[in-house]
Design a protein around this motif. Structure first.
Motif, mmCIF file in Angstrom:
data_model
loop_
_atom_site.group_PDB
_atom_site.id
_atom_site.type_symbol
_atom_site.label_atom_id
_atom_site.label_comp_id
_atom_site.label_asym_id
_atom_site.label_seq_id
_atom_site.Cartn_x
_atom_site.Cartn_y
_atom_site.Cartn_z
ATOM 1 N N LYS A 1 -31.679 -33.101 41.843
ATOM 2 C CA LYS A 1 -30.402 -33.167 41.137
ATOM 3 C C LYS A 1 -29.386 -32.654 42.159
ATOM 4 O O LYS A 1 -29.602 -31.612 42.785
ATOM 5 N N ILE A 2 -28.303 -33.393 42.343
ATOM 6 C CA ILE A 2 -27.267 -32.969 43.286
ATOM 7 C C ILE A 2 -26.005 -32.639 42.509
ATOM 8 O O ILE A 2 -25.541 -33.433 41.692
ATOM 9 N N ILE A 3 -25.480 -31.453 42.775
ATOM 10 C CA ILE A 3 -24.233 -31.004 42.152
ATOM 11 C C ILE A 3 -23.266 -30.656 43.271
ATOM 12 O O ILE A 3 -23.612 -29.898 44.182
ATOM 13 N N ILE A 4 -22.063 -31.216 43.203
ATOM 14 C CA ILE A 4 -21.023 -30.881 44.174
ATOM 15 C C ILE A 4 -19.799 -30.393 43.392
ATOM 16 O O ILE A 4 -19.293 -31.095 42.520
ATOM 17 N N ASP A 5 -19.363 -29.179 43.707
ATOM 18 C CA ASP A 5 -18.197 -28.586 43.069
ATOM 19 C C ASP A 5 -17.142 -28.269 44.116
ATOM 20 O O ASP A 5 -17.458 -27.832 45.223
ATOM 21 N N LEU A 6 -15.886 -28.491 43.747
ATOM 22 C CA LEU A 6 -14.761 -28.083 44.577
ATOM 23 C C LEU A 6 -14.098 -26.883 43.915
ATOM 24 O O LEU A 6 -13.855 -26.898 42.709
ATOM 25 N N TYR A 7 -13.832 -25.865 44.690
ATOM 26 C CA TYR A 7 -13.092 -24.698 44.210
ATOM 27 C C TYR A 7 -11.696 -24.774 44.804
ATOM 28 O O TYR A 7 -11.544 -24.933 46.016
ATOM 29 N N LYS A 8 -10.694 -24.679 43.948
ATOM 30 C CA LYS A 8 -9.302 -24.837 44.363
ATOM 31 C C LYS A 8 -8.494 -23.605 43.977
ATOM 32 O O LYS A 8 -8.809 -22.934 42.995
ATOM 33 N N ASP A 9 -7.427 -23.356 44.747
ATOM 34 C CA ASP A 9 -6.513 -22.294 44.342
ATOM 35 C C ASP A 9 -5.635 -22.826 43.213
ATOM 36 O O ASP A 9 -5.739 -23.985 42.810
ATOM 37 N N LEU A 10 -4.784 -21.991 42.684
ATOM 38 C CA LEU A 10 -3.973 -22.376 41.526
ATOM 39 C C LEU A 10 -2.902 -23.406 41.872
ATOM 40 O O LEU A 10 -2.319 -24.024 40.976
ATOM 41 N N ASP A 11 -2.657 -23.631 43.155
ATOM 42 C CA ASP A 11 -1.720 -24.671 43.589
ATOM 43 C C ASP A 11 -2.420 -26.008 43.816
ATOM 44 O O ASP A 11 -1.787 -26.987 44.197
ATOM 45 N N GLY A 12 -3.745 -26.046 43.614
ATOM 46 C CA GLY A 12 -4.504 -27.279 43.765
ATOM 47 C C GLY A 12 -5.052 -27.527 45.156
ATOM 48 O O GLY A 12 -5.606 -28.585 45.429
ATOM 49 N N ASN A 13 -4.912 -26.567 46.053
ATOM 50 C CA ASN A 13 -5.444 -26.714 47.412
ATOM 51 C C ASN A 13 -6.947 -26.461 47.420
ATOM 52 O O ASN A 13 -7.422 -25.498 46.826
ATOM 53 N N ASP A 14 -7.707 -27.311 48.112
ATOM 54 C CA ASP A 14 -9.150 -27.133 48.217
ATOM 55 C C ASP A 14 -9.470 -25.926 49.078
ATOM 56 O O ASP A 14 -8.956 -25.789 50.187
ATOM 57 N N LEU A 15 -10.341 -25.055 48.561
ATOM 58 C CA LEU A 15 -10.762 -23.873 49.303
ATOM 59 C C LEU A 15 -12.216 -23.966 49.746
ATOM 60 O O LEU A 15 -12.549 -23.657 50.880
ATOM 61 N N PHE A 16 -13.098 -24.382 48.821
ATOM 62 C CA PHE A 16 -14.523 -24.471 49.099
ATOM 63 C C PHE A 16 -15.091 -25.745 48.497
ATOM 64 O O PHE A 16 -14.657 -26.179 47.435
ATOM 65 N N ARG A 17 -16.105 -26.291 49.164
ATOM 66 C CA ARG A 17 -16.903 -27.394 48.629
ATOM 67 C C ARG A 17 -18.341 -26.901 48.646
ATOM 68 O O ARG A 17 -18.889 -26.572 49.703
ATOM 69 N N ILE A 18 -18.943 -26.813 47.459
ATOM 70 C CA ILE A 18 -20.295 -26.294 47.310
ATOM 71 C C ILE A 18 -21.205 -27.444 46.877
ATOM 72 O O ILE A 18 -20.943 -28.106 45.883
ATOM 73 N N GLU A 19 -22.287 -27.661 47.631
ATOM 74 C CA GLU A 19 -23.231 -28.725 47.301
ATOM 75 C C GLU A 19 -24.611 -28.119 47.070
ATOM 76 O O GLU A 19 -25.137 -27.401 47.921
ATOM 77 N N HIS A 20 -25.175 -28.394 45.886
ATOM 78 C CA HIS A 20 -26.512 -27.928 45.523
ATOM 79 C C HIS A 20 -27.476 -29.108 45.539
ATOM 80 O O HIS A 20 -27.143 -30.180 45.023
ATOM 81 N N HIS A 21 -28.664 -28.905 46.089
ATOM 82 C CA HIS A 21 -29.781 -29.844 45.980
ATOM 83 C C HIS A 21 -30.879 -29.077 45.249
ATOM 84 O O HIS A 21 -31.368 -28.069 45.757
ATOM 85 N N ILE A 22 -31.259 -29.560 44.061
ATOM 86 C CA ILE A 22 -32.199 -28.825 43.217
ATOM 87 C C ILE A 22 -33.358 -29.737 42.816
ATOM 88 O O ILE A 22 -33.153 -30.773 42.195
ATOM 89 N N ASP A 23 -34.570 -29.337 43.183
ATOM 90 C CA ASP A 23 -35.793 -30.009 42.719
ATOM 91 C C ASP A 23 -36.634 -28.936 42.029
ATOM 92 O O ASP A 23 -37.321 -28.157 42.680
ATOM 93 N N GLN A 24 -36.545 -28.886 40.713
ATOM 94 C CA GLN A 24 -37.232 -27.836 39.962
ATOM 95 C C GLN A 24 -38.747 -28.001 39.988
ATOM 96 O O GLN A 24 -39.474 -27.024 39.868
ATOM 97 N N VAL B 1 -33.972 -36.473 48.716
ATOM 98 C CA VAL B 1 -33.445 -35.595 49.765
ATOM 99 C C VAL B 1 -34.590 -35.268 50.712
ATOM 100 O O VAL B 1 -35.662 -34.852 50.276
ATOM 101 N N THR B 2 -34.374 -35.467 51.998
ATOM 102 C CA THR B 2 -35.384 -35.157 53.004
ATOM 103 C C THR B 2 -35.015 -33.851 53.685
ATOM 104 O O THR B 2 -33.886 -33.665 54.135
ATOM 105 N N ASP B 3 -35.987 -32.943 53.740
ATOM 106 C CA ASP B 3 -35.815 -31.675 54.436
ATOM 107 C C ASP B 3 -37.017 -31.524 55.368
ATOM 108 O O ASP B 3 -38.125 -31.264 54.912
ATOM 109 N N GLY B 4 -36.777 -31.726 56.632
ATOM 110 C CA GLY B 4 -37.891 -31.731 57.581
ATOM 111 C C GLY B 4 -38.759 -32.945 57.312
ATOM 112 O O GLY B 4 -38.279 -34.072 57.306
ATOM 113 N N ASN B 5 -40.045 -32.713 57.049
ATOM 114 C CA ASN B 5 -40.974 -33.800 56.756
ATOM 115 C C ASN B 5 -41.215 -33.983 55.262
ATOM 116 O O ASN B 5 -42.021 -34.818 54.876
ATOM 117 N N LYS B 6 -40.544 -33.193 54.427
ATOM 118 C CA LYS B 6 -40.771 -33.258 52.985
ATOM 119 C C LYS B 6 -39.659 -34.023 52.286
ATOM 120 O O LYS B 6 -38.500 -33.934 52.675
#
Length: 82
Positions: A42-65, A32-37
């Protein structure tokens, strides 16, 4: 509201059974490039849905510990649809 708080609130709603969470992607050792670095993330992408299955949010994490790097990208869908 900051991104970390938003994710915490969504996860709390999942725990209470008000939303569902689907892990769309989890991958390791992705460059993952951020600026010049370059981070080896580790990339995690989660979808949060309502109880009817409609997509509400897409959350993407980029983690370099090794470099203390963690970004959270939040996309909110209008009317619960993509």
């Amino acid at each position: 509201m900051d991104a970390k708080k938003t994710v915490q609130d969504l996860d709390e709603k999942v725990m209470k059974g008000k939303l569902t969470k689907v892990n769309e992607r989890e991958s390791y050792n992705t460059g993952v490039t951020d600026g010049n670095k370059l981070y080896n993330c580790k990339i995690i992408i989660d979808l949060y849905k309502d109880l009817d299955g409609n997509d509400l949010f897409r959350i993407e994490h980029h983690i370099d510990q090794n470099n203390n790097y963690h970004t959270i990208d939040i996309n909110q869908y209008n009317n619960g649809f993509i």
